[in-house]
Enzyme design. Structure first.
Site, PDB file in Angstrom:
ATOM      1  N   HIS A  18     105.630 -69.454  84.918  1.00 24.39           N
ATOM      2  CA  HIS A  18     106.716 -70.137  84.209  1.00 24.39           C
ATOM      3  C   HIS A  18     107.454 -69.124  83.336  1.00 24.39           C
ATOM      4  CE1 HIS A  18     104.272 -70.048  80.603  1.00 24.39           C
ATOM      5  NE2 HIS A  18     103.335 -70.807  81.141  1.00 24.39           N
ATOM      6  N   HIS A  21     105.519 -66.477  81.254  1.00 21.37           N
ATOM      7  CA  HIS A  21     105.029 -65.290  81.970  1.00 21.37           C
ATOM      8  C   HIS A  21     106.182 -64.333  82.263  1.00 21.37           C
ATOM      9  CE1 HIS A  21     102.295 -68.638  83.518  1.00 21.37           C
ATOM     10  NE2 HIS A  21     101.552 -67.940  82.685  1.00 21.37           N
ATOM     11  N   CYS A 126      86.046 -72.125  76.149  1.00 21.22           N
ATOM     12  CA  CYS A 126      87.219 -72.747  76.797  1.00 21.22           C
ATOM     13  C   CYS A 126      87.462 -72.006  78.103  1.00 21.22           C
ATOM     14  CB  CYS A 126      88.460 -72.668  75.922  1.00 21.22           C
ATOM     15  SG  CYS A 126      89.946 -73.141  76.864  1.00 21.22           S
ATOM     16  N   CYS A 129      90.985 -70.405  78.426  1.00 23.27           N
ATOM     17  CA  CYS A 129      91.172 -69.142  77.691  1.00 23.27           C
ATOM     18  C   CYS A 129      90.197 -68.085  78.183  1.00 23.27           C
ATOM     19  CB  CYS A 129      90.895 -69.303  76.207  1.00 23.27           C
ATOM     20  SG  CYS A 129      91.997 -70.366  75.322  1.00 23.27           S
ATOM     21  N   CYS A 144      90.017 -77.099  72.465  1.00 18.91           N
ATOM     22  CA  CYS A 144      90.451 -75.709  72.345  1.00 18.91           C
ATOM     23  C   CYS A 144      91.764 -75.666  71.560  1.00 18.91           C
ATOM     24  CB  CYS A 144      90.644 -75.130  73.753  1.00 18.91           C
ATOM     25  SG  CYS A 144      91.753 -73.722  73.799  1.00 18.91           S
ATOM     26  N   HIS A 147      94.643 -74.723  74.298  1.00 19.58           N
ATOM     27  CA  HIS A 147      94.913 -75.621  75.424  1.00 19.58           C
ATOM     28  C   HIS A 147      94.744 -77.099  75.093  1.00 19.58           C
ATOM     29  CE1 HIS A 147      94.268 -71.721  77.365  1.00 19.58           C
ATOM     30  NE2 HIS A 147      95.173 -72.161  78.198  1.00 19.58           N
ATOM     31  N   LYS A 295     104.852 -77.420  73.815  1.00 22.54           N
ATOM     32  CA  LYS A 295     104.237 -76.398  74.649  1.00 22.54           C
ATOM     33  C   LYS A 295     104.419 -76.795  76.114  1.00 22.54           C
ATOM     34  CE  LYS A 295      99.629 -74.592  75.471  1.00 22.54           C
ATOM     35  NZ  LYS A 295      99.834 -73.230  75.833  1.00 22.54           N
ATOM     36  N   LYS A 298     101.400 -78.356  82.583  1.00 24.12           N
ATOM     37  CA  LYS A 298     101.544 -79.075  83.839  1.00 24.12           C
ATOM     38  C   LYS A 298     101.426 -80.571  83.604  1.00 24.12           C
ATOM     39  CE  LYS A 298      99.520 -75.744  86.413  1.00 24.12           C
ATOM     40  NZ  LYS A 298      98.206 -75.373  86.774  1.00 24.12           N
TER      41      LYS A 298
HETATM   42  N1  MSP Z   1      94.879 -63.000  82.171  1.00 22.21           N
HETATM   43  C1  MSP Z   1      95.165 -63.014  80.782  1.00 22.21           C
HETATM   44  C2  MSP Z   1      95.667 -61.665  80.315  1.00 22.21           C
HETATM   45  C3  MSP Z   1      94.741 -60.533  80.556  1.00 22.21           C
HETATM   46  S1  MSP Z   1      95.441 -59.015  80.071  1.00 22.21           S
HETATM   47  C4  MSP Z   1      94.230 -57.924  80.181  1.00 22.21           C
HETATM   48  C5  MSP Z   1      96.208 -64.070  80.470  1.00 22.21           C
HETATM   49  N2  MSP Z   1      96.974 -64.454  81.473  1.00 22.21           N
HETATM   50  S2  MSP Z   1      98.057 -65.624  81.417  1.00 22.21           S
HETATM   51  O1  MSP Z   1      98.583 -65.679  82.737  1.00 22.21           O
HETATM   52  O2  MSP Z   1      97.469 -66.804  80.903  1.00 22.21           O
HETATM   53  O3  MSP Z   1      99.157 -65.246  80.376  1.00 22.21           O
HETATM   54  C6  MSP Z   1      99.894 -64.105  80.470  1.00 22.21           C
HETATM   55  C7  MSP Z   1     100.971 -63.981  79.435  1.00 22.21           C
HETATM   56  O4  MSP Z   1     101.894 -65.059  79.426  1.00 22.21           O
HETATM   57  C8  MSP Z   1     100.454 -63.853  78.011  1.00 22.21           C
HETATM   58  O5  MSP Z   1     101.096 -62.764  77.374  1.00 22.21           O
HETATM   59  C9  MSP Z   1     100.902 -65.123  77.374  1.00 22.21           C
HETATM   60  O6  MSP Z   1     101.091 -64.956  76.019  1.00 22.21           O
HETATM   61  C10 MSP Z   1     102.200 -65.377  78.096  1.00 22.21           C
HETATM   62  N3  MSP Z   1     102.632 -66.740  77.931  1.00 22.21           N
HETATM   63  C11 MSP Z   1     102.053 -67.858  78.456  1.00 22.21           C
HETATM   64  N4  MSP Z   1     102.744 -68.938  78.019  1.00 22.21           N
HETATM   65  C12 MSP Z   1     103.763 -68.537  77.217  1.00 22.21           C
HETATM   66  C13 MSP Z   1     104.854 -69.191  76.607  1.00 22.21           C
HETATM   67  N5  MSP Z   1     104.995 -70.497  76.637  1.00 22.21           N
HETATM   68  N6  MSP Z   1     105.757 -68.413  75.965  1.00 22.21           N
HETATM   69  C14 MSP Z   1     105.682 -67.065  75.945  1.00 22.21           C
HETATM   70  N7  MSP Z   1     104.688 -66.422  76.538  1.00 22.21           N
HETATM   71  C15 MSP Z   1     103.630 -67.133  77.032  1.00 22.21           C
HETATM   72  O7  MSP Z   1      96.306 -64.496  79.342  1.00 22.21           O
END
Ligand code: MSP
Length: 533
Positions: A18, A21, A126, A129, A144, A147, A295, A298
């Site tokens: 999304h 990411h 969690c 996380c 959590c 989440h 936030k 899904k």
């Molecule tokens: N797999 C771990 C990271 C391991 S790094 C050694 C992880 N993955 S994640 O896919 O859940 O998230 C990746 C990134 O997306 C994180 O930097 C997270 O902060 C970012 N975001 C997820 N949701 C977000 C928003 N709603 N807004 C901005 N960034 C967010 O965590």
């Protein structure tokens, strides 16, 4: 110039991508492109995080093996980054043999150095996380804090990393190095977390099978977060490419969302210290995107899919898809200062597209090229001796590159872009005032040519500066300007010096890059009261 290494988090393969990411990756891409433009030797890494209980479960639900699942999902991330114009130098998957080797070796090393030993760990876990929480960190109903889902009580005999021993070391490091964690608010949060006391960390799991085996106790797998962090060493060749490893470590900047800051700026440096490796140069923890203040999730069904957003913009405007993708990149980086939270809206994207890209940037091209085509045989006219308002434009064009660079180079995208828009604003005002069409009417074609030259020169400089944010659109502008030297070969500061536009170059007018989107005021729906009256 110092080499520059930038990383994104590696993304879990259980989720659909999304805008949150996309945001981390777009920011990393922009800074990587900026540093390349400035002449640095850059390594830009992204990838996927493929182990852990969550992925194990997801695969089981789908009736496939975890390996099959990750093999199916990882390419989707690669494809997404390709569509968004991400200029990564490598894409790492944690299931690759090169990573497994590094993870096992570093784990072994920490064990041999006495930083890891066997113990019993109990706590609330969690799975989303992949992290333990203490009772007081949980929300009411044992949820959590990230989440808002139930946590699971986990008690296992496993290996513990003696994180508590590094508490003073990391505290002093963060106190001593104000640049290590950015922004300031995140630095303060980490300081208070550490001052509250660091607990030892379970770094292996007995019950999780989908992971990298602990080398000296294969019944256990390495805790997914610990091995995931090591991807940053694997990819630059910690074990198999020593020359590259020495070039890029520790000049590394980890970009992360604030939810995973503590893993990167507390646990990771402590682990590296334990195995005798230097800490990363900087951890930059950006804010969170919400949708209507909520936030994204899904279950709420308010997921914003970047591809769908871009497609919608491209369809509404008639812009090329890659230009619409650039507009999306621009809007995310321009709307909210990096480090702060922001609320996403499609309306803001449309507004940025119309006001900043169509009106300010694109229009500069549309106002000049037709005159060059009609009155100068399609060739960039010669610059003349400076007159009247010319000095003001040139001054802005000489100030903006350094000012924008100082901001973008330190992750202040919003302000850096505002600087470039200052130049575009001055250029638009300049052409209004200098009015080349009046000079033409007055029989002064040389003056009209000089005005067009100046305007296009300001546009050329802005275009070079915008390549990190608008890689596809700037290429198209460059093509229309007809400058023979490739855009990709431009390097700062030379490329932003006044006078670089080659007079005589043959322009190649094209369709408008950013066709305005007509936004109709929403139809007025009478309220029930009105209807009843
Ligand atoms: N797999 C771990 C990271 C391991 S790094 C050694 C992880 N993955 S994640 O896919 O859940 O998230 C990746 C990134 O997306 C994180 O930097 C997270 O902060 C970012 N975001 C997820 N949701 C977000 C928003 N709603 N807004 C901005 N960034 C967010 O965590």
């Amino acid at each position: 110039m110092e080499p520059f290494y930038v990383t994104t988090p590696i993304y879990y393969v259980n989720d659909v991508p999304h805008i949150g990411h996309a945001y981390t990756t777009l920011a990393a891409d922009t800074i990587a492109r900026w540093k390349r433009l400035a002449g640095a030797d850059v390594f830009f890494l992204t990838g996927t995080d493929e182990h852990g209980v969550n992925i194990e479960r997801k695969a089981r639900e789908d009736g496939v093996s975890p390996q099959e699942w990750t093999d199916r999902i990882a390419p989707r991330w690669v494809a997404l980054w390709k569509r968004l114009g991400i200029s990564k130098d490598d894409f790492i998957r944690t299931t690759e043999p090169r990573h497994i080797r590094v993870a096992q070796q570093l784990f072994q090393l920490a064990y041999e150095r006495g930083a890891i030993d066997k113990g019993t760990y109990e706590g609330w876990y969690c799975p989303s996380c992949e992290a333990f929480y203490t009772e007081d960190e949980l929300l009411e109903g044992r949820l959590c804090p990230i989440h808002k889902r139930p946590v699971e009580w986990t008690a296992e005999e496993n290996y513990l990393f003696r994180l508590s021993r590094y508490q003073d070391w990391i505290l002093h490091k963060i106190e001593r190095e104000p640049e290590f964690i950015q922004p300031e608010s995140q630095r303060n949060e980490m300081l208070s977390l550490i001052r509250g006391g660091l607990r030892d960390l379970a770094v292996s799991r007995l019950s999780v099978k989908w992971g990298i085996p602990v080398p000296f106790d294969p019944a256990q797998t390495i805790y997914v977060w610990i091995e995931a962090l090591m991807n940053y060493l694997t990819a630059i060749g910690y074990l198999d490419h020593p020359e590259r490893y020495r070039r890029f470590w520790p000049t590394v900047h980890h970009l992360v969302g604030r939810d995973i800051n503590r893993f990167h700026s507390v646990i990771w440096p402590c682990f590296l210290e334990a195995v005798g490796l230097p800490s990363p140069r900087q951890v930059w923890a950006h804010g969170f995107w919400t949708v209507d203040g909520e936030k994204m999730s899904k279950t709420r069904g308010n997921f914003i899919d970047p591809i769908a957003e871009i497609t919608r913009l491209a369809e509404a405007s008639g812009a090329q898809w890659d230009v619409a993708a650039d507009a999306f990149r621009y809007a995310l980086l321009r709307e909210v200062p990096f480090g702060q939270d922001g609320d996403y809206s499609h309306a803001a994207l449309v507004h940025r597209f119309n006001a900043d890209l169509a009106n300010d940037f694109g229009n500069l091209l549309n106002r000049t090229l037709p005159l060059v085509a009609r009155h100068f045989d399609g060739q960039i006219p010669a610059p003349g001796a400076p007159e009247g308002p010319d000095g003001g434009l040139r001054k802005a064009a000489e100030e903006v590159p350094a000012a924008a660079g100082a901001r973008i180079g330190t992750f202040e995208f919003t302000r850096g872009l505002a600087e470039i828009w200052r130049l575009l604003g001055v250029a638009n005002k300049y052409i209004d005032e200098a009015a080349p069409w009046s000079a033409l009417k007055a029989g002064k074609p040389a003056r009209a040519g000089a005005i067009l030259y100046n305007t296009l020169e300001a546009l050329r400089i802005a275009t070079v500066l915008l390549t990190p944010v608008l890689p596809a659109a700037t290429q198209r502008v460059w093509d229309q300007l007809g400058i023979p030297a490739p855009l990709s070969a431009q390097r700062l500061p030379d490329a932003s010096r006044w006078g670089g536009l080659p007079a005589g170059a043959r322009i190649r007018q094209g369709a408008p890059l950013f066709p305005r989107i007509e936004t109709r005021p929403a139809a007025r729906i009478p309220s029930t009261k009105e209807g009843a009256e």
